[in-house]
Enzyme design. Structure first.
Site, PDB file in Angstrom:
ATOM      1  N   GLY A  64       8.336  -3.158 -10.040  1.00 29.76           N
ATOM      2  CA  GLY A  64       8.190  -3.102 -11.563  1.00 29.76           C
ATOM      3  C   GLY A  64       7.815  -2.010 -12.188  1.00 29.76           C
ATOM      4  N   ARG A  77       4.091  -3.697 -19.861  1.00 33.12           N
ATOM      5  CA  ARG A  77       2.937  -4.152 -20.712  1.00 33.12           C
ATOM      6  C   ARG A  77       2.107  -3.120 -20.518  1.00 33.12           C
ATOM      7  NH1 ARG A  77       2.888 -10.101 -18.032  1.00 33.12           N
ATOM      8  NH2 ARG A  77       4.004  -8.905 -16.402  1.00 33.12           N
ATOM      9  N   GLY A  87      13.390  -9.849 -10.539  1.00 35.35           N
ATOM     10  CA  GLY A  87      12.463 -11.225 -10.287  1.00 35.35           C
ATOM     11  C   GLY A  87      11.790 -10.921  -8.951  1.00 35.35           C
ATOM     12  N   GLY A 103       1.679  -5.929  -5.733  1.00 29.57           N
ATOM     13  CA  GLY A 103       1.189  -4.448  -5.867  1.00 29.57           C
ATOM     14  C   GLY A 103       0.022  -4.401  -7.135  1.00 29.57           C
ATOM     15  N   TYR A 148     -23.338  33.898 -13.518  1.00 30.62           N
ATOM     16  CA  TYR A 148     -22.088  33.390 -12.636  1.00 30.62           C
ATOM     17  C   TYR A 148     -22.033  34.165 -11.458  1.00 30.62           C
ATOM     18  CZ  TYR A 148     -17.410  33.541 -11.665  1.00 30.62           C
ATOM     19  OH  TYR A 148     -16.185  33.545 -10.926  1.00 30.62           O
ATOM     20  N   ARG A 162     -29.184  52.026 -15.585  1.00 35.19           N
ATOM     21  CA  ARG A 162     -29.299  51.885 -16.823  1.00 35.19           C
ATOM     22  C   ARG A 162     -29.920  53.047 -17.591  1.00 35.19           C
ATOM     23  NH1 ARG A 162     -34.848  47.854 -15.914  1.00 35.19           N
ATOM     24  NH2 ARG A 162     -36.151  49.550 -16.015  1.00 35.19           N
TER      25      ARG A 162
HETATM   26  C1  UD1 Z   1       3.255 -13.041 -10.988  1.00 36.49           C
HETATM   27  C2  UD1 Z   1       3.640 -14.550 -10.711  1.00 36.49           C
HETATM   28  C3  UD1 Z   1       2.972 -15.573 -11.290  1.00 36.49           C
HETATM   29  C4  UD1 Z   1       1.157 -15.379 -10.787  1.00 36.49           C
HETATM   30  C5  UD1 Z   1       1.034 -13.604 -11.269  1.00 36.49           C
HETATM   31  C6  UD1 Z   1      -0.512 -13.254 -10.603  1.00 36.49           C
HETATM   32  C7  UD1 Z   1       5.956 -14.551 -10.373  1.00 36.49           C
HETATM   33  C8  UD1 Z   1       7.397 -15.017 -10.992  1.00 36.49           C
HETATM   34  N1  UD1 Z   1       4.956 -14.859 -11.002  1.00 36.49           N
HETATM   35  O1  UD1 Z   1       3.414 -13.097 -12.521  1.00 36.49           O
HETATM   36  O2  UD1 Z   1       2.935 -16.654 -10.789  1.00 36.49           O
HETATM   37  O3  UD1 Z   1       0.377 -16.070 -11.556  1.00 36.49           O
HETATM   38  O4  UD1 Z   1       1.940 -12.772 -10.914  1.00 36.49           O
HETATM   39  O5  UD1 Z   1      -0.886 -11.984 -10.955  1.00 36.49           O
HETATM   40  O6  UD1 Z   1       6.080 -14.005  -9.268  1.00 36.49           O
HETATM   41  N2  UD1 Z   1       7.801  -7.021  -9.036  1.00 36.49           N
HETATM   42  C9  UD1 Z   1       8.880  -6.380  -8.195  1.00 36.49           C
HETATM   43  N3  UD1 Z   1      10.291  -6.842  -8.495  1.00 36.49           N
HETATM   44  C10 UD1 Z   1      10.665  -7.576  -9.688  1.00 36.49           C
HETATM   45  C11 UD1 Z   1       9.443  -8.224 -10.343  1.00 36.49           C
HETATM   46  C12 UD1 Z   1       8.344  -8.142  -9.954  1.00 36.49           C
HETATM   47  O7  UD1 Z   1       8.629  -5.676  -7.341  1.00 36.49           O
HETATM   48  O8  UD1 Z   1      11.883  -7.662 -10.024  1.00 36.49           O
HETATM   49  C13 UD1 Z   1       6.557  -6.721  -8.746  1.00 36.49           C
HETATM   50  C14 UD1 Z   1       5.592  -6.083  -9.843  1.00 36.49           C
HETATM   51  O9  UD1 Z   1       5.748  -4.668  -9.623  1.00 36.49           O
HETATM   52  C15 UD1 Z   1       4.097  -6.398  -9.596  1.00 36.49           C
HETATM   53  C16 UD1 Z   1       4.616  -7.923  -9.109  1.00 36.49           C
HETATM   54  O10 UD1 Z   1       5.850  -7.992  -8.496  1.00 36.49           O
HETATM   55  O11 UD1 Z   1       3.549  -5.708  -8.707  1.00 36.49           O
HETATM   56  C17 UD1 Z   1       4.367  -9.107 -10.023  1.00 36.49           C
HETATM   57  O12 UD1 Z   1       5.135  -8.816 -10.994  1.00 36.49           O
HETATM   58  P1  UD1 Z   1       4.497  -9.085 -12.415  1.00 36.49           P
HETATM   59  O13 UD1 Z   1       5.800  -8.910 -13.350  1.00 36.49           O
HETATM   60  O14 UD1 Z   1       3.213  -8.516 -12.560  1.00 36.49           O
HETATM   61  O15 UD1 Z   1       4.522 -10.859 -12.388  1.00 36.49           O
HETATM   62  P2  UD1 Z   1       3.364 -11.590 -13.503  1.00 36.49           P
HETATM   63  O16 UD1 Z   1       3.993 -11.960 -14.623  1.00 36.49           O
HETATM   64  O17 UD1 Z   1       1.819 -11.025 -13.221  1.00 36.49           O
HETATM   65 MG    MG Z   2       1.404  -9.271 -12.627  1.00 33.08          MG
END
Ligand code: UD1
Ligand code: MG
Length: 469
Positions: A11, A15, A77, A101, A365, A439
């Site tokens: 991701g 935010r 997702g 991550g 220095y 000096r």
């Molecule tokens: C996610 C969970 C939520 C949980 C929360 C806890 C989902 C749909 N929701 O929400 O239930 O309570 O974490 O912190 O999983 N990422 C990808 N590829 C994507 C989307 C996300 O690699 O297509 C990675 C992001 O980089 C991130 C992690 O997955 O490291 C979680 O994604 P994020 O968008 O932060 O999910 P949350 O809204 O926090």
């Molecule tokens: Mg998250």
């Protein structure tokens, strides 16, 4: 049977409102995703696959060959993200931990406990959950009347009843590997965000009669998911507490642990006392019985036992035992202090070694220099090491006395036991045990002070405004 892990790190992290990719934001000096990869490695996951997308190259450069990688070109997702590991892992038998991550606080102990529960119960999936005082933004864990986990509902898809649930999905799970990849095929994007949600796998498995288990974290703080800077600050604070408590457990005194900033990977010996405002970074390593701070800022610095460093900045320096540095010293890369060396106030050292029992007590220095042992460097001594193009070395032998306000114009060598008279500008080498004076001789003119004043007074009378600037 193997333990594997999939770390989701593709991701962008909108935010965060940052140029930096979310999972690379550091928490206590180390990128979030590195904390996560370290934790899964410590929990005995043999294969670790990191799903990368936004900032893929930067994430891979950060983690290096501590993991395998798969690309998620489009972020559809978290379920879609896990699917990108299919070609690497689908054929394996065993347990797969999936972790986000952006949850840097999940510990390897917790992961081990999660895996142990999953195995004990013979579950197809085990969710790591936590009860949050404010669950806003997290997916909610919906349980049946008997307490069994039924499904996870994302915040944006919650009914008012779901929204009232305070048990949340931490985005860390344990799966039977085969069941995970099978169930992923059934996930759709029919939801408020139009995304393929990984938590949907929980409901899918449950509905097909598989056992879904849950491991609830005792300390919900560990579940903190970092989506914005507020959570980043919170994660930093929690990680700081954890690091500081570990040092305290090892016998380090922190006068004010809330105001002491120690990065992951720093080592400190027992009976060392750290005063507030101190920042210890990178590969800094401090011996025992030291006094560090207040307000010492040390990066990649090695400090011997029994040393004191007050209000100073040290970067890439090496100090032997019983050194005394500061207040207000600046030790730059390549500084090497022998035993029992004193570096006092407003002294800067760079690429300079100083031998045992030597002193550079004030306003100096010393750069590109090799200083012997038992040397006294007087107040205001400087090495003139740079001609605008080149750097030159100053060598000072053992037991040399360098008087105050001496300029050492490099390249220059001062033989052992030499005595450099205060105020000298030394441009030539000085032999062992020689006295060097360079000096202008002093001349006193009797009564001349009155003449000078009279001349100045008359100038002022002619032009009364000339003190205005
Ligand atoms: C996610 C969970 C939520 C949980 C929360 C806890 C989902 C749909 N929701 O929400 O239930 O309570 O974490 O912190 O999983 N990422 C990808 N590829 C994507 C989307 C996300 O690699 O297509 C990675 C992001 O980089 C991130 C992690 O997955 O490291 C979680 O994604 P994020 O968008 O932060 O999910 P949350 O809204 O926090
Ligand atoms: Mg998250």
């Amino acid at each position: 049977m193997k333990n594997m892990a999939i770390v989701l790190a593709a991701g962008q992290g909108k935010r965060m409102k940052s140029k930096q990719y979310k999972v690379l934001h550091p928490v206590c000096g180390i990128p979030m995703v590195s904390h996560v990869v370290d934790a899964v490695r410590l929990a005995a996951c043999e294969r670790v696959v990191v799903v990368v997308g936004h900032g893929a190259e930067a994430v891979q450069a950060t983690l290096g060959d501590s993991a395998e990688y798969t690309i998620q070109a489009e972020q559809l997702g978290t379920a879609h993200a896990v699917l990108q590991a299919k070609h690497l892992l689908a054929a394996e038998e065993g347990i797969t931990v999936v972790i986000a991550g952006d949850t840097p606080l999940v510990s390897s102990d917790t992961l081990q406990a999660l895996i142990a529960l999953h195995q004990r119960e013979g579950a197809s999936a085990t969710v790591l959950t936590a009860t949050m005082p404010d669950p806003t933004g997290y997916g909610r864990v919906v349980r049946g009347a008997d307490g069994a986990v039924l499904r996870v509902v994302e915040h944006k898809d919650c009914t008012p009843d779901d929204a009232a649930i305070t048990e949340i999905n931490t985005a860390t799970y344990c799966f039977d590997n085969r069941k995970l990849f099978e169930a992923l095929g059934h996930v759709t994007n029919d939801n408020a965000q139009g995304e393929y949600y990984l938590p949907d796998v929980i409901g899918i498995l449950q509905r097909q009669g598989d056992l879904v288990s849950a491991y609830q974290l005792a300390d919900p703080a560990e579940a903190t998911g970092v989506n914005d800077r507020m959570a980043l600050g919170e994660a930093e604070r929690l990680m700081r507490r954890r690091i500081n408590a570990a040092h305290q457990a090892n016998g380090v005194t922190l006068i004010d642990a809330e105001n002491t900033y120690i990065e992951t990977g720093v080592t400190i010996g027992s009976d060392t006392v750290v005063y507030p405002g101190t920042i210890l970074r990178g590969r800094t390593s401090i011996g025992s019985d030291c006094i560090i701070g207040p307000s010492a800022d040390l990066t990649d610095t090695i400090v011997g036992s029994g040393s004191t460093i007050r209000q100073s900045v040290c970067d890439g320096a090496e100090l032997s035992d019983e050194c005394n540095v500061g207040p207000f010293a600046y030790l730059r890369p390549g500084t090497k202090l022998g035993r029992h060396v004193k570096v006092g106030d407003f002294v800067e050292l760079k690429n300079a070694s100083v031998g045992d029992n030597s002193k550079v007590p004030h306003l100096s220095y010393i750069g590109d220099a090799i200083v012997g042992s038992g040397v006294n460097v007087g107040c205001g001594v400087i090495t003139a090491n740079y001609d605008g193009y080149n750097k030159f070395v100053t060598e000072i032998g053992n037991n040399v006395f360098v008087g105050s306000n001496v300029n050492l114009i490099a390249p220059v060598k001062i033989g052992s036991g030499a005595f450099i008279v205060a105020g000298s500008t030394i441009t030539h080498n000085v032999d062992e045990n020689a006295l060097a004076i360079a000096r202008v001789r002093q001349e006193n003119k009797a009564g001349y002070a009155d003449k000078i004043r009279a001349r100045a007074r008359s100038k002022k009378e002619k032009n009364p405004d000339n003190t205005k600037s």
